[in-house]
Motif scaffolding. Structure first.
Motif, mmCIF file in Angstrom:
data_model
loop_
_atom_site.group_PDB
_atom_site.id
_atom_site.type_symbol
_atom_site.label_atom_id
_atom_site.label_comp_id
_atom_site.label_asym_id
_atom_site.label_seq_id
_atom_site.Cartn_x
_atom_site.Cartn_y
_atom_site.Cartn_z
ATOM 1 N N GLY A 1 0.680 -1.387 0.112
ATOM 2 C CA GLY A 1 -0.065 0.010 0.275
ATOM 3 C C GLY A 1 0.903 1.430 0.096
ATOM 4 N N ALA A 2 1.855 1.451 0.777
ATOM 5 C CA ALA A 2 2.682 2.644 0.793
ATOM 6 C C ALA A 2 3.576 2.653 -0.391
ATOM 7 C CB ALA A 2 3.860 2.434 2.085
ATOM 8 N N ASN A 3 3.982 1.418 -1.053
ATOM 9 C CA ASN A 3 4.697 1.561 -2.225
ATOM 10 C C ASN A 3 3.552 2.159 -3.480
ATOM 11 O OD1 ASN A 3 6.660 0.184 -0.699
ATOM 12 N ND2 ASN A 3 7.715 0.039 -2.685
ATOM 13 N N PHE A 4 2.330 1.807 -3.294
ATOM 14 C CA PHE A 4 1.530 2.096 -4.217
ATOM 15 C C PHE A 4 1.430 3.821 -4.176
ATOM 16 C CE2 PHE A 4 -1.077 -1.832 -5.185
ATOM 17 C CZ PHE A 4 -1.095 -1.604 -6.547
ATOM 18 N N ALA A 5 1.411 4.095 -3.078
ATOM 19 C CA ALA A 5 1.235 5.856 -2.629
ATOM 20 C C ALA A 5 2.449 6.533 -3.155
ATOM 21 C CB ALA A 5 1.103 5.922 -1.090
ATOM 22 N N ARG A 6 3.431 5.814 -2.994
ATOM 23 C CA ARG A 6 4.909 6.448 -3.859
ATOM 24 C C ARG A 6 4.926 6.370 -5.207
ATOM 25 N NH1 ARG A 6 7.152 3.512 1.127
ATOM 26 N NH2 ARG A 6 7.647 5.003 2.818
ATOM 27 N N ALA A 7 4.478 5.412 -5.697
ATOM 28 C CA ALA A 7 4.412 5.177 -7.144
ATOM 29 C C ALA A 7 3.546 6.162 -7.635
ATOM 30 C CB ALA A 7 4.268 3.936 -7.504
ATOM 31 N N LEU A 8 2.395 6.411 -7.086
ATOM 32 C CA LEU A 8 1.152 7.134 -7.638
ATOM 33 C C LEU A 8 1.396 8.690 -7.516
ATOM 34 C CD1 LEU A 8 -1.765 4.854 -6.687
ATOM 35 C CD2 LEU A 8 -1.049 5.335 -9.036
ATOM 36 N N ALA A 9 1.925 8.993 -6.330
ATOM 37 C CA ALA A 9 2.244 10.452 -5.989
ATOM 38 C C ALA A 9 3.410 10.974 -6.981
ATOM 39 C CB ALA A 9 2.958 10.504 -4.438
ATOM 40 N N ALA A 10 4.167 9.900 -7.567
ATOM 41 C CA ALA A 10 5.302 10.393 -8.187
ATOM 42 C C ALA A 10 4.921 10.674 -9.758
ATOM 43 C CB ALA A 10 6.339 9.251 -8.467
ATOM 44 N N ARG A 11 3.676 10.172 -9.878
ATOM 45 C CA ARG A 11 2.811 10.337 -11.018
ATOM 46 C C ARG A 11 2.070 11.389 -11.060
ATOM 47 N NH1 ARG A 11 1.482 4.628 -14.235
ATOM 48 N NH2 ARG A 11 3.283 3.583 -13.843
ATOM 49 N N GLY A 12 2.059 12.201 -9.987
ATOM 50 C CA GLY A 12 1.295 13.298 -9.838
ATOM 51 C C GLY A 12 -0.014 13.242 -9.281
ATOM 52 N N ALA A 13 -0.581 12.062 -8.892
ATOM 53 C CA ALA A 13 -1.938 11.715 -8.202
ATOM 54 C C ALA A 13 -2.252 12.378 -6.958
ATOM 55 C CB ALA A 13 -2.240 10.555 -8.343
ATOM 56 N N GLN A 14 -3.380 12.716 -6.566
ATOM 57 C CA GLN A 14 -3.783 13.208 -5.272
ATOM 58 C C GLN A 14 -4.355 11.955 -4.824
ATOM 59 O OE1 GLN A 14 -6.642 16.382 -4.874
ATOM 60 N NE2 GLN A 14 -7.392 16.024 -3.116
ATOM 61 N N LEU A 15 -3.899 11.802 -3.479
ATOM 62 C CA LEU A 15 -4.208 10.535 -2.521
ATOM 63 C C LEU A 15 -4.854 10.698 -1.448
ATOM 64 C CD1 LEU A 15 -0.382 8.964 -2.767
ATOM 65 C CD2 LEU A 15 -2.263 8.694 -4.335
ATOM 66 N N VAL A 16 -5.730 9.743 -1.053
ATOM 67 C CA VAL A 16 -6.344 9.426 0.096
ATOM 68 C C VAL A 16 -5.562 8.204 0.799
ATOM 69 C CG1 VAL A 16 -8.576 8.997 1.334
ATOM 70 C CG2 VAL A 16 -8.508 10.547 -0.772
ATOM 71 N N LEU A 17 -4.955 8.282 1.793
ATOM 72 C CA LEU A 17 -4.165 6.975 2.612
ATOM 73 C C LEU A 17 -5.334 6.563 3.796
ATOM 74 C CD1 LEU A 17 -0.837 8.343 2.487
ATOM 75 C CD2 LEU A 17 -1.971 7.230 0.625
ATOM 76 N N VAL A 18 -5.493 5.325 3.690
ATOM 77 C CA VAL A 18 -6.388 4.777 4.749
ATOM 78 C C VAL A 18 -5.820 3.732 5.462
ATOM 79 C CG1 VAL A 18 -8.759 3.672 5.154
ATOM 80 C CG2 VAL A 18 -8.537 5.279 3.423
ATOM 81 N N ALA A 19 -5.695 3.699 6.636
ATOM 82 C CA ALA A 19 -5.136 2.493 7.666
ATOM 83 C C ALA A 19 -5.431 3.058 9.141
ATOM 84 C CB ALA A 19 -3.702 2.586 7.361
ATOM 85 N N ARG A 20 -5.132 2.097 10.005
ATOM 86 C CA ARG A 20 -5.382 2.229 11.529
ATOM 87 C C ARG A 20 -4.443 3.082 12.047
ATOM 88 N NH1 ARG A 20 -6.824 -2.829 14.581
ATOM 89 N NH2 ARG A 20 -5.063 -3.786 13.554
ATOM 90 N N ARG A 21 -3.046 2.877 11.579
ATOM 91 C CA ARG A 21 -2.015 3.691 12.184
ATOM 92 C C ARG A 21 -1.921 5.123 11.534
ATOM 93 N NH1 ARG A 21 2.140 -1.465 11.456
ATOM 94 N NH2 ARG A 21 1.298 -1.023 9.207
ATOM 95 N N LEU A 22 -2.451 5.971 12.474
ATOM 96 C CA LEU A 22 -2.288 7.410 11.728
ATOM 97 C C LEU A 22 -1.184 7.883 11.944
ATOM 98 C CD1 LEU A 22 -4.087 9.699 10.781
ATOM 99 C CD2 LEU A 22 -4.385 10.486 13.140
ATOM 100 N N ASP A 23 -0.125 7.640 13.098
ATOM 101 C CA ASP A 23 1.123 8.215 12.872
ATOM 102 C C ASP A 23 1.843 7.826 11.547
ATOM 103 O OD1 ASP A 23 1.121 5.566 13.545
ATOM 104 O OD2 ASP A 23 3.013 5.757 14.794
#
Length: 268
Positions: free
Chosen positions: A21-43
Motif C-alpha cells: 500500500g505504501a509503495n502504491f502511494a509513492r508510485a502514484l504520487a510520483a505520477r502526480g496523483a492526489q491521494l487518500v491514504l487509509v489505515a489504522r495507524r495514523l502516525d
C-alpha cells in the motif's frame, strides 16, 4: 481505455501505512496523483503523507479507519465527502492472514480476517464504484493473492477470502467493462512486507522467494496502463507458472501438495 491523466486523479488506498500500500502511494504520487491514504495507524499515515507532499508536491489526505467496522464503506465515503474530495480510483489493498489448522484457530480473529479481507473490499467497492460508473471513468483494483488459485491448508480462511476477492473482482470487470471504468484483481505471491510478522510465522510463505513491493506495484500499474486490461493480473513469472500448474492438477492433488508445502516441519 485512454491513458490515465494521473494529476487529475484522486486515488484512495487502503492498508497504505506500509508494504504494498505504501509503495502504491509513492508510485502514484510520483505520477502526480492526489491521494487518500487509509489505515489504522495514523502516525504512519501522516508520516507517509508528509513525505509524499515534500517529494512530489501532491495533495495527500490521511484517514484513520478500522476496516473491521460493519459500516466501513459508508464511513469512508462520509470522510471523503467531508474532506471535499471525489475519489476517481480505489485500491483495496488492506488484508491480513492467519496460520494454523482451522480447528485450533481463534474464531474472533477469523471474524476480523473475514471482515478486513472480504467485507471491507465489498463495502468500499460499493461505496465508490457506482459514482465512477456514472461518470464513465475511474478504476478499482482489488488485491487478491496467489492463495486465491489453490486450496491453502493452514491458511484456510485467508485462501478462501482471497478466492472470493478474485472471483468478485473478475465478475465486476465483466459487469463494468463497457462503462469506461477499469476493474481488475492483483494477485501477488510471497512479498517482502509485514505480512508474516502479522501472521506470526515465516511458515505462512513456506520459504518462497520474495518479490518486492516495488515489483508488485509495477506489475499493477503496467496492467492499469494497458489499453484493454484483463480482469486480473498475477505478479511475477514464477507465480504465473504456479497458477497455471494449479489448473492442470486435480483438486485432490493440489490440496495434498499445498498441505505438504505449508507444513512447518518441512522447513525445519
Amino acid at each position: 481505455m485512454p491513458a490515465l491523466d494521473y494529476p487529475k486523479q484522486t486515488i484512495l488506498i487502503t492498508g497504505a501505512s506500509s508494504g504494498i500500500g505504501a509503495n502504491f502511494a509513492r508510485a502514484l504520487a510520483a505520477r502526480g496523483a492526489q491521494l487518500v491514504l487509509v489505515a489504522r495507524r495514523l502516525d504512519r499515515l501522516e508520516a507517509l503523507a508528509e513525505e509524499l507532499r515534500r517529494a512530489h508536491g501532491v495533495p495527500v489526505t490521511a484517514i484513520t479507519q478500522d476496516l473491521r467496522a460493519a459500516s466501513v464503506g459508508a464511513e469512508l465515503s462520509a470522510a471523503v465527502t467531508a474532506a471535499g474530495l471525489r475519489v476517481t480510483g480505489v485500491i483495496n489493498n488492506a488484508g491480513f492472514g492467519t496460520f494454523g489448522d482451522f480447528v485450533d484457530e481463534d474464531l474472533e480473529r477469523l471474524g476480523h480476517e473475514i471482515a478486513v479481507d472480504i467485507s471491507a473490499p465489498v463495502q468500499i467497492s460499493s461505496a465508490f464504484l457506482p459514482d465512477m460508473v456514472q461518470a464513465g471513468e475511474g478504476f478499482l483494483i482489488n488485491v487478491a493473492s496467489m492463495a486465491a488459485y489453490t486450496p491453502t491448508p493452514r491458511m484456510a480462511v485467508y485462501g478462501a477470502a482471497k478466492a472470493f476477492v478474485l472471483s468478485f473482482t473478475e465478475s465486476l470487470w465483466a459487469e463494468t467493462r463497457a462503462s469506461g471504468v477499469t476493474v481488475f484483481a492483483l494477485s501477488p505471491g510471497a512479498t517482502s512486507t509485514e505480512f508474516n510478522a502479522v501472521v506470526g510465522t515465516d511458515d505462512a510463505t513456506a520459504g518462497a522467494r520474495m518479490r518486492t513491493p516495488d515489483e508488485v506495484v509495477a506489475t499493477a500499474l503496467a496492467h492499469l496502463d494497458r489499453r484493454n486490461p484483463g480482469p486480473s493480473v498475477i505478479d511475477g513469472p514464477a507465480n504465473r507458472i504456479g497458477a497455471n500448474m494449479g489448473r492442470v492438477l486435480s483438486r485432490r492433488r493440489t490440496a495434498a501438495m499445498m498441505h505438504r508445502l505449508t507444513d512447518p516441519a518441512r522447513r525445519r
